[in-house]
Design an enzyme around this catalytic site. Structure first.
Site, PDB file in Angstrom:
ATOM      1  N   ARG A 209      11.383  -0.975  10.754  1.00  0.00           N
ATOM      2  CA  ARG A 209      10.305  -0.627  11.671  1.00  0.00           C
ATOM      3  C   ARG A 209      10.312  -1.582  12.853  1.00  0.00           C
ATOM      4  NH1 ARG A 209       4.834   0.203   8.323  1.00  0.00           N
ATOM      5  NH2 ARG A 209       4.038  -0.790  10.218  1.00  0.00           N
TER       6      ARG A 209
ATOM      7  N   ARG B 191      -0.206  -8.511  13.878  1.00  0.00           N
ATOM      8  CA  ARG B 191      -0.758  -7.523  12.925  1.00  0.00           C
ATOM      9  C   ARG B 191      -1.651  -8.216  11.892  1.00  0.00           C
ATOM     10  NH1 ARG B 191       4.495  -4.745  10.897  1.00  0.00           N
ATOM     11  NH2 ARG B 191       3.128  -3.560   9.519  1.00  0.00           N
TER      12      ARG B 191
ATOM     13  N   LYS C  16       0.826  -1.214   0.000  1.00  0.00           N
ATOM     14  CA  LYS C  16       0.000   0.000   0.000  1.00  0.00           C
ATOM     15  C   LYS C  16       0.860   1.264   0.000  1.00  0.00           C
ATOM     16  CE  LYS C  16      -2.238  -0.952   3.863  1.00  0.00           C
ATOM     17  NZ  LYS C  16      -1.613  -2.225   4.266  1.00  0.00           N
TER      18      LYS C  16
ATOM     19  N   ARG D  10      -9.452   0.978   9.035  1.00  0.00           N
ATOM     20  CA  ARG D  10      -9.030  -0.374   9.392  1.00  0.00           C
ATOM     21  C   ARG D  10     -10.066  -1.108  10.212  1.00  0.00           C
ATOM     22  NH1 ARG D  10      -3.035   0.789   9.205  1.00  0.00           N
ATOM     23  NH2 ARG D  10      -1.930  -1.154   9.535  1.00  0.00           N
TER      24      ARG D  10
ATOM     25  N   ARG E 166      11.863  -6.215   5.019  1.00  0.00           N
ATOM     26  CA  ARG E 166      11.914  -4.846   4.489  1.00  0.00           C
ATOM     27  C   ARG E 166      12.694  -3.871   5.371  1.00  0.00           C
ATOM     28  NH1 ARG E 166       5.459  -3.151   4.732  1.00  0.00           N
ATOM     29  NH2 ARG E 166       5.338  -2.927   6.983  1.00  0.00           N
TER      30      ARG E 166
HETATM   31  P1  AMP Z   1       0.965   0.808   9.284  1.00  0.00           P
HETATM   32  O1  AMP Z   1       2.170   1.673   9.092  1.00  0.00           O
HETATM   33  O2  AMP Z   1      -0.204   1.254   8.459  1.00  0.00           O
HETATM   34  O3  AMP Z   1       1.269  -0.645   9.108  1.00  0.00           O
HETATM   35  O4  AMP Z   1       0.507   0.995  10.810  1.00  0.00           O
HETATM   36  C1  AMP Z   1       1.362   0.678  11.874  1.00  0.00           C
HETATM   37  C2  AMP Z   1       0.559   0.553  13.166  1.00  0.00           C
HETATM   38  O5  AMP Z   1      -0.080   1.801  13.466  1.00  0.00           O
HETATM   39  C3  AMP Z   1      -0.566  -0.471  13.136  1.00  0.00           C
HETATM   40  O6  AMP Z   1      -0.125  -1.792  13.424  1.00  0.00           O
HETATM   41  C4  AMP Z   1      -1.486   0.081  14.221  1.00  0.00           C
HETATM   42  O7  AMP Z   1      -0.960  -0.198  15.523  1.00  0.00           O
HETATM   43  C5  AMP Z   1      -1.372   1.585  14.011  1.00  0.00           C
HETATM   44  N1  AMP Z   1      -2.383   2.081  13.028  1.00  0.00           N
HETATM   45  C6  AMP Z   1      -2.124   2.676  11.825  1.00  0.00           C
HETATM   46  N2  AMP Z   1      -3.259   3.015  11.218  1.00  0.00           N
HETATM   47  C7  AMP Z   1      -4.267   2.625  12.045  1.00  0.00           C
HETATM   48  C8  AMP Z   1      -5.689   2.677  11.973  1.00  0.00           C
HETATM   49  N3  AMP Z   1      -6.319   3.205  10.900  1.00  0.00           N
HETATM   50  N4  AMP Z   1      -6.399   2.193  13.019  1.00  0.00           N
HETATM   51  C9  AMP Z   1      -5.793   1.671  14.107  1.00  0.00           C
HETATM   52  N5  AMP Z   1      -4.464   1.562  14.237  1.00  0.00           N
HETATM   53  C10 AMP Z   1      -3.694   2.044  13.217  1.00  0.00           C
END
Ligand code: AMP
Length: 216
Positions: free
Chosen positions: A161, A172, A13, A88, A127
């Site tokens: 990360r 996740r 994404k 989400r 990654r």
């Molecule tokens: P991402 O970078 O999108 O993979 O997000 C990393 C982490 O941020 C996720 O595992 C969640 O803990 C939190 N997070 C990001 N976006 C959301 C969302 N829309 N709702 C809830 N938690 C989020």
């Protein structure tokens, strides 16, 4: 034009939404990036989110909806945005609908990047990014041309990360399956959901996305 990218963690994404951002002049909004910035600043939001993020859990809807609401109200979003990592949960999807319709706006396209779960853990744990310019790499599928040196800026520093560790990735993916996948029917009903095969080579995925966008 307002776009949503849906898909499991590691589906691509971030990569694909950055490409769309450049091509269409839209603003990419990654709620994950916003939260990581809050954690780095040590803000109240960052403090609330950190332990949940480290555990691979979603942060509460109220917190993320408020953060997103204030972001899409900023002037740079008027020409259109790409949501990467939001919504989400069904609660977030519903809240987004309400906040947009209150301003006579809507989501034009929902791009679902479909990737089999069994290849995601390897993709994610391999990654890393350049610490200086943010260029993205993968140990297996996209290593730097010269080992240890960023192709784009020549830096020798890279980072991973904290939540890309295998144990966290399992959590996740569980959160994705239980809370995020159920929103697909919500967007299917609108007739604006497009399924893209995210397991094809990156350039092909980009081309398939462009074909959807061209028809809009
Ligand atoms: P991402 O970078 O999108 O993979 O997000 C990393 C982490 O941020 C996720 O595992 C969640 O803990 C939190 N997070 C990001 N976006 C959301 C969302 N829309 N709702 C809830 N938690 C989020």
């Amino acid at each position: 034009m307002n776009v949503i990218f849906l898909g499991p963690p590691g589906a691509g994404k971030g990569t694909q939404s950055k490409r769309l951002e450049e091509q269409y002049g839209l603003v990419q909004i990654s709620t994950g990036d916003m939260l990581r910035a809050e954690v780095a600043r040590g803000s109240d939001i960052g403090k609330q989110a950190k332990s949940l993020m480290d555990a691979g859990k979603l942060v509460p809807d109220e917190l993320i909806i408020a953060m997103l609401h204030s972001r899409i109200g900023q002037p740079d979003c008027a020409k259109g945005f790409i949501l990467d990592g939001f919504p989400r949960t069904l609660g977030q999807a519903d809240a987004l609908d309400k906040m947009l319709s209150a301003e006579n706006k809507k989501i034009d396209v929902v791009l679902f990047l479909d990737v089999d779960e069994d290849i995601l853990a390897d993709r994610i744990s391999g990654r890393f990014t350049c610490s200086k310019c943010g260029a993205t790499y993968n140990e297996v599928s996209k290593p730097p041309k010269k080992e240890g040196e960023c192709d784009v800026c020549g830096s020798h520093e890279f980072k991973r990360r904290a939540d890309d560790k295998r144990e966290t990735v399992v959590e996740r993916l569980k959160e994705y399956r239980n809370l995020t996948a159920p929103i697909l029917p919500f967007y299917e009903k609108t007739g604006r959901l497009y399924k893209i095969n995210g397991m094809l080579p990156t350039a092909q995925v980009t081309a398939d996305i462009e074909a959807v966008m061209a028809g809009k």
